[in-house]
Design a protein around this motif. Structure first.
Motif, PDB file in Angstrom:
ATOM      1  N   THR A 272     -14.532   2.076   2.199  1.00  0.00           N
ATOM      2  CA  THR A 272     -13.672   2.199   3.432  1.00  0.00           C
ATOM      3  C   THR A 272     -14.350   3.493   4.187  1.00  0.00           C
ATOM      4  O   THR A 272     -13.897   3.741   5.515  1.00  0.00           O
ATOM      5  CB  THR A 272     -12.182   2.515   2.976  1.00  0.00           C
TER       6      THR A 272
ATOM      7  N   THR B 198     -14.685   6.645   3.386  1.00  0.00           N
ATOM      8  CA  THR B 198     -13.936   8.217   3.427  1.00  0.00           C
ATOM      9  C   THR B 198     -14.837   9.210   3.129  1.00  0.00           C
ATOM     10  O   THR B 198     -16.080   9.121   3.014  1.00  0.00           O
ATOM     11  CB  THR B 198     -13.255   8.183   1.875  1.00  0.00           C
TER      12      THR B 198
ATOM     13  N   ILE C 134      -7.207  -3.623   5.052  1.00  0.00           N
ATOM     14  CA  ILE C 134      -8.394  -3.855   4.731  1.00  0.00           C
ATOM     15  C   ILE C 134      -8.306  -4.266   3.190  1.00  0.00           C
ATOM     16  O   ILE C 134      -9.342  -5.166   2.705  1.00  0.00           O
ATOM     17  CB  ILE C 134      -9.392  -2.685   4.772  1.00  0.00           C
TER      18      ILE C 134
ATOM     19  N   GLN D 184      -7.689   8.113  -4.683  1.00  0.00           N
ATOM     20  CA  GLN D 184      -8.291   6.824  -4.464  1.00  0.00           C
ATOM     21  C   GLN D 184      -9.278   6.368  -5.726  1.00  0.00           C
ATOM     22  O   GLN D 184      -9.719   7.258  -6.241  1.00  0.00           O
ATOM     23  CB  GLN D 184      -9.198   6.613  -3.213  1.00  0.00           C
TER      24      GLN D 184
ATOM     25  N   SER E  53      -5.478   2.950   1.678  1.00  0.00           N
ATOM     26  CA  SER E  53      -5.760   2.512   3.117  1.00  0.00           C
ATOM     27  C   SER E  53      -4.618   2.438   3.869  1.00  0.00           C
ATOM     28  O   SER E  53      -3.547   1.470   3.484  1.00  0.00           O
ATOM     29  CB  SER E  53      -6.715   1.273   3.040  1.00  0.00           C
TER      30      SER E  53
ATOM     31  N   TRP F 263     -12.141   2.804   8.784  1.00  0.00           N
ATOM     32  CA  TRP F 263     -12.045   1.394   8.506  1.00  0.00           C
ATOM     33  C   TRP F 263     -10.818   1.321   7.585  1.00  0.00           C
ATOM     34  O   TRP F 263     -10.065   0.177   7.615  1.00  0.00           O
ATOM     35  CB  TRP F 263     -13.441   0.941   7.560  1.00  0.00           C
ATOM     36  N   GLY F 264     -10.392   2.502   6.961  1.00  0.00           N
ATOM     37  CA  GLY F 264      -9.271   2.417   6.064  1.00  0.00           C
ATOM     38  C   GLY F 264      -8.019   2.928   6.863  1.00  0.00           C
ATOM     39  O   GLY F 264      -6.786   2.862   6.130  1.00  0.00           O
TER      40      GLY F 264
ATOM     41  N   GLY G 218     -13.122   2.098  -3.549  1.00  0.00           N
ATOM     42  CA  GLY G 218     -12.377   2.079  -2.451  1.00  0.00           C
ATOM     43  C   GLY G 218     -12.743   3.126  -1.550  1.00  0.00           C
ATOM     44  O   GLY G 218     -12.719   2.908  -0.415  1.00  0.00           O
TER      45      GLY G 218
ATOM     46  N   ASN H   6       0.657  -1.234   0.050  1.00  0.00           N
ATOM     47  CA  ASN H   6      -0.143   0.070   0.064  1.00  0.00           C
ATOM     48  C   ASN H   6       0.879   1.139  -0.092  1.00  0.00           C
ATOM     49  O   ASN H   6       2.044   1.063   0.131  1.00  0.00           O
ATOM     50  CB  ASN H   6      -0.865  -0.124   1.220  1.00  0.00           C
TER      51      ASN H   6
END
Length: 440
Positions: free
Chosen positions: A125, A127, A60, A117, A56, A395-396, A121, A13
């Motif tokens: 997540t 955002t 995830i 992003q 992220s 979550w990200g 995605g 990532n």
């Protein structure tokens, strides 16, 4: 089964916090190719993970079996300028989406501060941007097309397969692979931006007014100091003249000050940690006041070239002042060296099942650490403060909570897991992160 890209190609990532060597990588160009790739993975007993731009910080998107590179699904499907409904393939990046919307006199209602992003995605997540009257990306989603673990391609909206839609519009990649997204966009608008340094005490004292009186308010607090940089962005019609920064001004603020100079300051801080408080005081002065007007997405987003780690928690709005005061105290009490500012943003309540703003007005607090600093002790102590305030982790971004803790923070957590059980009983779209936060 989709166009094969490579066998055993290592993936990492953007922040370099996570990496993996998937068994294979495929790059489908159609939903049919994606469905074939999912079916082939099932035959081989492999998990599948769709991967976008890798922005992220959490695990995830870690692909343990088959990595689906979404870059081949990046086309416009339909645009209706009259209704504002725009359908694009899920692998389209936000930067490209904004160019499409510009051409049709449209815009996203709200955005975060980067546009690298993919749209799938970003929504999957959670955002979000900032603004006490506005909500995250997933709120703008009106329809989805996704491939389920069975290989079936299905459509869902609030009227068609509504429970699947309720789960998938912020689905963590756990209920299927999104192939198309329909967004409710708004007429294009400009933002008038006012940025200026202020003392932390003054910001907290006037916080209710600052949040209520500005469409999009946020601020950065520099640890080891009482300095903040406040950002007030307010919406105007496209008829408002654009007063975009000059090339020199843009280079000075976005390229030099916020990236090159900031990177150099952080590197000095790694070598000489005792200098960090002084460097933060200098940064609070260098990031000086400015005012400008431009298209919304050009104000919302900025380039980010300095690599860092990030943890962000969504807090009940009323808990923010006490949380910030505790963060300020713990930095000094525990002797943390923190060279990155703390970012604070705001959002209205929504009703999306796994949204971090579900059911409550929300303040987001993001803590960062330069990638060459040890982030673990600082993040651990911050997380204890956030957890005590009933915070919900982004979550990200980096956090340590598991399904047992998270289930108590979300009204519809069990509803989400029930839908997941129905559409992916074999956990084809799981990975170790989802096993932790949703349960195996």
């Amino acid at each position: 089964m989709g166009t094969p890209v490579a066998e055993n190609e290592r993936w990492q990532n953007w922040s370099r916090t996570e990496g993996a060597e998937p068994v294979r990588t495929v790059r489908p160009a159609t939903s049919e190719e994606l469905a074939a790739a999912v079916a082939a993975a099932a035959e081989d007993g492999l998990r599948v993970k769709a991967v976008g731009s890798g922005h992220s910080f959490s695990a995830i998107a870690v692909p343990e079996g088959v990595r689906v590179d979404m870059g081949g699904l990046d086309q416009v499907v339909a645009v209706d300028p009259k209704s504002g409904l725009v359908t694009v393939e899920a692998g389209m990046r936000l930067e490209a989406l904004n160019a499409v919307l510009d051409a049709h006199g449209l815009a996203l209602e709200n955005m975060g501060d980067i546009d690298a992003q993919t749209i799938s995605g970003a929504i999957s997540t959670g955002t979000h941007g900032t603004g006490d009257r506005y909500r995250g990306f997933a709120w703008q989603v009106k329809g989805l097309k996704l491939v389920l673990a069975s290989g079936e391609a299905v459509q869902c909206t609030e009227f068609e397969r509504p429970e699947l839609f309720a789960a998938a519009r912020l689905g963590l990649g756990a209920v299927g692979v999104i192939t198309e997204v329909t967004l409710q966009c708004v007429p294009a608008f400009r933002l008038h931006a006012v940025e200026r340094p202020e003392r932390l005490g003054a910001v907290l004292e006037g916080l209710d007014e600052l949040v209520a009186e500005n469409d999009h308010f946020e601020f950065y607090w520099f640890p080891h100091t009482d300095r903040t940089l406040t950002k007030r962005n307010n919406r105007h019609a496209m008829s408002e003249p654009s007063r975009a920064p000059s090339r020199l001004s843009y280079w000075w603020n976005e390229t030099f000050t916020e990236n090159a100079l900031f990177s150099a300051s952080n590197r000095v801080g790694v070598r000489f940690p005792s200098m960090v408080p002084r460097l933060n005081r200098v940064a609070g002065r260098v990031w000086s006041a400015r005012e400008y007007t431009d298209r919304s997405h050009r104000i919302f987003t900025s380039p980010r070239t300095v690599r860092f780690r990030e943890m962000e928690y969504a807090l009940p709005r009323e808990a923010l002042p006490s949380v910030l005061r505790e963060l300020r105290a713990l930095v000094e009490r525990e002797g943390h060296t923190v060279s990155f500012p703390v970012e604070v943003r705001f959002a209205a309540a929504d009703d999306i099942w796994l949204s971090t703003a579900q059911g409550r007005r929300t303040a987001y607090v993001a803590v960062h650490q330069f990638h060459r600093h040890d982030h673990v002790p600082y993040f651990r102590d911050c997380e204890a403060v956030f957890d005590a305030a009933e915070g919900r982790p982004h979550w990200g971004k980096m956090h340590t909570l598991g399904a047992e803790q998270l289930s108590r923070r979300y009204k519809h957590f069990e509803d989400f897991r029930r839908v997941r059980d129905e559409v992916d009983p074999q956990r084809r779209f799981a990975n170790a992160y989802l096993d932790r936060v949703l349960g195996a």
